[in-house]
Design a protein around this motif. Structure first.
Motif, PDB file in Angstrom:
ATOM      1  N   ALA A  97      -5.152  -4.741  17.998  1.00 42.58           N
ATOM      2  CA  ALA A  97      -4.785  -6.247  18.280  1.00 42.58           C
ATOM      3  C   ALA A  97      -3.702  -5.950  18.885  1.00 42.58           C
ATOM      4  CB  ALA A  97      -5.146  -7.033  17.314  1.00 42.58           C
ATOM      5  N   ILE A  98      -3.243  -6.717  19.884  1.00 40.59           N
ATOM      6  CA  ILE A  98      -2.015  -6.891  20.507  1.00 40.59           C
ATOM      7  C   ILE A  98      -1.505  -8.245  19.986  1.00 40.59           C
ATOM      8  CG2 ILE A  98      -0.545  -6.864  22.456  1.00 40.59           C
ATOM      9  CD1 ILE A  98      -2.444  -5.002  23.906  1.00 40.59           C
ATOM     10  N   SER A 116      -1.695  -3.448  26.658  1.00 39.97           N
ATOM     11  CA  SER A 116      -0.404  -3.606  26.115  1.00 39.97           C
ATOM     12  C   SER A 116       0.861  -3.271  27.124  1.00 39.97           C
ATOM     13  CB  SER A 116      -0.224  -2.362  25.034  1.00 39.97           C
ATOM     14  OG  SER A 116      -0.459  -1.273  25.448  1.00 39.97           O
ATOM     15  N   THR A 117       0.476  -2.824  28.360  1.00 40.33           N
ATOM     16  CA  THR A 117       1.208  -2.351  29.160  1.00 40.33           C
ATOM     17  C   THR A 117       1.422  -3.665  30.396  1.00 40.33           C
ATOM     18  OG1 THR A 117      -0.661  -1.392  30.677  1.00 40.33           O
ATOM     19  CG2 THR A 117       0.932   0.178  29.004  1.00 40.33           C
TER      20      THR A 117
END
Length: 122
Positions: free
Chosen positions: A31-32, A80-81
């Protein structure tokens, strides 16, 4: 004949066990955690909780734009990027109006939905 049957059965179990070992485990799910941020004029503005507590209607300046994309709830939420583009926010909903703050430079602080967002320098 019984030896051949047991041998065939044993080989079958070995083969099935080997096939199960070839399966690749699923990659772990992460999880971000996103900060409450909006990108405006090439800068990231972060929710300023302290300034938001002192918010009042007299601070609202000119409307300078609106949020064009919300990361949370989109396909980019777990990326995430992902890099925000101008007008995009993590938590603010698309269409939220962006205002300047009276007496302050837009390069320092902006208002969105009764919340103050400050540029922290990067």
């Amino acid at each position: 004949m019984k030896k051949i049957g047991w041998l065939a059965l044993s080989l079958t179990f070995l083969w099935l066990g080997g096939c199960a070992m070839l399966e690749q485990p699923s990659p772990p799910q992460m999880a971000i955690e996103w900060a409450d941020v909006i990108q405006w004029n090439g800068n990231h503005y972060y929710l300023d909780e302290e300034a938001t507590q002192t918010y009042n209607e007299d601070l609202v300046g000119k409307e300078i734009g609106e949020v064009t994309f919300q990361v949370l709830g989109s396909k980019e939420e777990d990326n995430s990027t992902y890099q925000l583009k101008d007008g995009e926010a993590t938590f603010l909903s698309k269409g939220s109006k962006i205002y300047s703050v009276k007496g302050k430079e837009v390069s320092e602080v902006i208002l969105i939905r009764d919340k103050v967002y400050s540029f922290k320098g990067e």
